[in-house]
Write a protein that holds these residues in place. Structure first.
Motif, PDB file in Angstrom:
ATOM      1  N   ASP A 196       0.824  -1.210   0.000  1.00 16.05           N
ATOM      2  CA  ASP A 196       0.000   0.000   0.000  1.00 16.05           C
ATOM      3  C   ASP A 196       0.859   1.261   0.000  1.00 16.05           C
ATOM      4  O   ASP A 196       0.579   2.202  -0.729  1.00 16.05           O
ATOM      5  N   ARG A 197       1.909   1.287   0.824  1.00 18.29           N
ATOM      6  CA  ARG A 197       2.788   2.457   0.896  1.00 18.29           C
ATOM      7  C   ARG A 197       4.111   2.055   1.537  1.00 18.29           C
ATOM      8  O   ARG A 197       4.206   1.031   2.220  1.00 18.29           O
ATOM      9  N   VAL A 198       5.111   2.893   1.326  1.00 14.69           N
ATOM     10  CA  VAL A 198       6.432   2.697   1.925  1.00 14.69           C
ATOM     11  C   VAL A 198       6.852   4.024   2.543  1.00 14.69           C
ATOM     12  O   VAL A 198       6.759   5.075   1.897  1.00 14.69           O
ATOM     13  N   GLU A 199       7.302   3.983   3.785  1.00 12.11           N
ATOM     14  CA  GLU A 199       7.809   5.177   4.460  1.00 12.11           C
ATOM     15  C   GLU A 199       9.280   4.975   4.801  1.00 12.11           C
ATOM     16  O   GLU A 199       9.672   3.902   5.268  1.00 12.11           O
ATOM     17  N   VAL A 200      10.067   5.998   4.546  1.00  7.53           N
ATOM     18  CA  VAL A 200      11.472   6.005   4.949  1.00  7.53           C
ATOM     19  C   VAL A 200      11.630   7.207   5.870  1.00  7.53           C
ATOM     20  O   VAL A 200      11.496   8.355   5.443  1.00  7.53           O
ATOM     21  N   VAL A 201      11.912   6.938   7.144  1.00  6.55           N
ATOM     22  CA  VAL A 201      11.845   7.971   8.182  1.00  6.55           C
ATOM     23  C   VAL A 201      13.165   8.046   8.935  1.00  6.55           C
ATOM     24  O   VAL A 201      13.759   7.018   9.283  1.00  6.55           O
ATOM     25  N   TYR A 202      13.618   9.282   9.160  1.00  9.34           N
ATOM     26  CA  TYR A 202      14.789   9.493  10.007  1.00  9.34           C
ATOM     27  C   TYR A 202      14.500  10.674  10.926  1.00  9.34           C
ATOM     28  O   TYR A 202      14.889  11.809  10.670  1.00  9.34           O
ATOM     29  N   ASP A 203      13.766  10.404  11.993  1.00 11.48           N
ATOM     30  CA  ASP A 203      13.421  11.409  13.001  1.00 11.48           C
ATOM     31  C   ASP A 203      14.357  11.241  14.186  1.00 11.48           C
ATOM     32  O   ASP A 203      14.612  10.110  14.636  1.00 11.48           O
ATOM     33  N   GLU A 204      14.847  12.347  14.723  1.00 14.53           N
ATOM     34  CA  GLU A 204      15.762  12.268  15.854  1.00 14.53           C
ATOM     35  C   GLU A 204      15.433  13.322  16.893  1.00 14.53           C
ATOM     36  O   GLU A 204      14.861  14.375  16.597  1.00 14.53           O
ATOM     37  N   ALA A 205      15.794  13.007  18.138  1.00 21.70           N
ATOM     38  CA  ALA A 205      15.573  13.944  19.233  1.00 21.70           C
ATOM     39  C   ALA A 205      16.619  15.049  19.233  1.00 21.70           C
ATOM     40  O   ALA A 205      16.400  16.112  19.810  1.00 21.70           O
ATOM     41  N   LEU A 206      17.734  14.837  18.580  1.00 20.22           N
ATOM     42  CA  LEU A 206      18.815  15.817  18.523  1.00 20.22           C
ATOM     43  C   LEU A 206      18.317  17.123  17.922  1.00 20.22           C
ATOM     44  O   LEU A 206      17.654  17.125  16.884  1.00 20.22           O
ATOM     45  N   GLY A 329      10.144  14.170  19.779  1.00 22.03           N
ATOM     46  CA  GLY A 329      10.000  13.521  21.077  1.00 22.03           C
ATOM     47  C   GLY A 329      10.642  12.160  21.174  1.00 22.03           C
ATOM     48  O   GLY A 329      10.929  11.675  22.261  1.00 22.03           O
ATOM     49  N   GLY A 330      10.902  11.529  20.053  1.00 15.29           N
ATOM     50  CA  GLY A 330      11.518  10.209  20.067  1.00 15.29           C
ATOM     51  C   GLY A 330      12.288   9.976  18.790  1.00 15.29           C
ATOM     52  O   GLY A 330      12.081  10.643  17.774  1.00 15.29           O
ATOM     53  N   SER A 331      13.196   9.027  18.853  1.00  6.88           N
ATOM     54  CA  SER A 331      13.994   8.684  17.685  1.00  6.88           C
ATOM     55  C   SER A 331      13.278   7.603  16.884  1.00  6.88           C
ATOM     56  O   SER A 331      12.853   6.589  17.439  1.00  6.88           O
ATOM     57  N   ARG A 332      13.115   7.831  15.604  1.00  6.19           N
ATOM     58  CA  ARG A 332      12.518   6.839  14.718  1.00  6.19           C
ATOM     59  C   ARG A 332      13.319   6.822  13.423  1.00  6.19           C
ATOM     60  O   ARG A 332      13.286   7.763  12.643  1.00  6.19           O
ATOM     61  N   LYS A 333      14.075   5.741  13.216  1.00 11.98           N
ATOM     62  CA  LYS A 333      14.957   5.635  12.054  1.00 11.98           C
ATOM     63  C   LYS A 333      14.697   4.283  11.400  1.00 11.98           C
ATOM     64  O   LYS A 333      15.258   3.267  11.820  1.00 11.98           O
ATOM     65  N   GLU A 334      13.844   4.295  10.392  1.00 14.11           N
ATOM     66  CA  GLU A 334      13.413   3.020   9.837  1.00 14.11           C
ATOM     67  C   GLU A 334      12.777   3.195   8.461  1.00 14.11           C
ATOM     68  O   GLU A 334      12.398   4.300   8.059  1.00 14.11           O
ATOM     69  N   ALA A 335      12.672   2.081   7.759  1.00 16.73           N
ATOM     70  CA  ALA A 335      11.802   1.969   6.593  1.00 16.73           C
ATOM     71  C   ALA A 335      10.607   1.124   7.014  1.00 16.73           C
ATOM     72  O   ALA A 335      10.773   0.065   7.630  1.00 16.73           O
ATOM     73  N   LEU A 336       9.421   1.601   6.705  1.00 13.78           N
ATOM     74  CA  LEU A 336       8.193   0.899   7.073  1.00 13.78           C
ATOM     75  C   LEU A 336       7.417   0.568   5.809  1.00 13.78           C
ATOM     76  O   LEU A 336       7.015   1.467   5.063  1.00 13.78           O
TER      77      LEU A 336
END
Length: 459
Positions: A196-206, A329-336
């Motif tokens: 259905d979809r692909v997400e590539v995310v690199y969120d960081e608290a820094l 608020g949180g670290s999220r580094k992933e492909a979903l």
């Protein structure tokens, strides 16, 4: 390579990342017979350079066996520092001719200075076998990337140019390729019929962390999405390569990027935001616009999201959502990867029928498969189960993997010239739209998950 010449040797990149990466490489016996030369505009003494190398090598030296310690000490004691102004005509060329060749020249310099240094060189200035190593960004738009590529390829062949993307460490790349192409369970459903979809995310608290000099002129879209996340997307979406040879892999990446674009209705296909004052892990974070060195009139975004379409038979209709942000608020580094619902769910099941999701973590390297199963108690009620495993990490640091490719002449982890231009082609229209405020710059408190109006497809 016989010599590794690091330009910008007194800078933060060299001390914090390059030298520790090299030390880990040497510790594991994967860089032997190397001569290390640091060079820079600063009038450092031999003692200052030796102290920097010793400090950067300390962790690797402590963990090394006798052979590793011997190799590290030899490299440290034979290393030398040369003062050079790379913007002065002839100085860099003169330096390279005095070093044992072949030489890898690592431009650990601001991109504009590195580009100026290369423009002052001519093909005859560099000994045969010289490799040029460039840090991102590769240009500031598609046109400047094209000009930079022309300058570099007049000096050395394309396969002797290493455009560094440390985000794509060899372990990360090969873990994705192994997952995709070595498992019959996944490869048949890796397409628009099932995904259905692909997400590539690199969120960081820094937060900004004193990087205004670079970051305020770049922003989240240029800093992360234009380079790192577009390449990660391409590896996730590429066709099966014939081999793991660099040409086959980079051809596959290039084919995906050539087929990629962002819908020109940028108010729908893109979003941007900037953090305001808040708290992260008990630490007060000031408003981005009030940070030292920030020019608020630039309206630099600290959170960016774009939806990319890959216009080919495999992926037509599947949105690839690329997002990166700071001070979250949180670290999220992933492909979903979110799969489509089953075509028919038998009557009688209760509970929530959630889509199957596959998460590929970028740090640490993990794999999670989230599926529906029969729940406890009422076996007709659906419940969520997560199958999780840690993927194998490299024994090298990311910059160690980069340097190994440089020293062995393997450009697999390097960004090829044509793909560097295509990455800019994809984001240039977005940057132009944002510059004219076609897309509102929203705000979010530092430590939050982003603007309240944003909805996360993964939630």
């Amino acid at each position: 390579m016989a010599t590794l010449l690091i330009l910008g040797a007194s800078g933060d990149l060299t001390g914090r990342l390059l030298l520790p990466g090299l030390a880990r490489l040497v510790r594991h016996g994967r860089a032997t017979g190397l001569h290390l030369v640091g060079a820079g505009y600063d009038a450092w003494t031999a003692e200052q350079w030796s102290e920097r190398v010793a400090h950067s090598f300390a962790a690797a030296l402590e963990a090394a066996d006798d052979a590793g310690q011997s190799a590290l000490n030899l490299l440290r004691t034979t290393s030398e520092y040369r003062r050079v102004d790379v913007t002065a005509p002839g100085e860099l060329a003169q330096l390279t001719t005095t070093l044992p060749g072949p030489t890898a020249v690592y431009f650990a310099l601001p991109p504009a200075i590195a580009e100026q240094a290369c423009e002052l060189l001519s093909p005859g200035d560099l000994p045969a076998g010289t490799r040029l190593v460039m840090e991102k960004p590769f240009g500031t738009d598609q046109a400047s990337a094209f000009r930079l590529n022309e300058t570099l390829t007049q000096l050395v062949p394309e396969d002797h140019i290493h455009r560094v993307d440390h985000f794509l460490g060899k372990a990360t790349v090969l873990n994705i390729l192994g997952l995709r192409f070595a498992n019959r369970l996944l490869e048949p459903v890796w397409n628009n019929l099932h995904i259905d979809r692909v997400e590539v995310v690199y969120d960081e608290a820094l937060a900004l962390e004193s990087r205004a000099g670079y970051y305020d002129g770049a922003g989240a879209l240029r800093d992360m999405i234009q380079s790192h996340l577009l390449h990660a997307m391409a590896i996730l979406a590429m066709e099966s390569p014939v081999s793991l040879h660099e040409r086959d892999l980079r051809d596959g990446v290039g084919a995906v990027l050539r087929a990629s674009s962002v819908d020109p209705d940028f108010a729908r296909s893109t979003r941007r935001a900037r953090y305001t004052a808040g708290t992260i892990d008990g630490k007060d974070i000031p408003d981005y616009a009030a940070e030292d060195g920030v020019d608020p009139s630039r309206r630099t975004e600290t959170l960016a999201e774009i939806t990319v379409s890959i216009n080919n038979a495999r992926w037509s209709g599947v949105p690839f959502i690329l997002r990166s942000g700071k001070a979250l608020g949180g670290s999220r580094k992933e492909a979903l990867v979110t799969f489509k619902p089953v075509s028919h769910l038998p009557t009688g099941f209760s509970g929530q029928d959630s889509p199957t999701q596959l998460r590929i973590g970028f740090g640490p390297e993990t794999l999670k498969l989230e599926i529906d199963v029969n729940g406890p108690g009422d076996i007709f009620a659906l419940d969520r189960a997560v199958l999780e495993v840690e993927l194998n990490a490299s024994e090298l640091l990311p910059y160690g993997e980069v340097l190994e490719g440089v020293l062995t002449g393997d450009p697999t982890l390097s960004v090829r010239g044509d793909t560097a231009e295509d990455c800019w082609r994809i984001v240039d229209p977005v940057l132009d739209a944002w510059a004219t405020n076609e897309v509102a710059l929203e705000e979010y408190p530092a430590g939050s998950s982003g603007p309240a109006a944003w909805t996360d497809p993964a939630s």
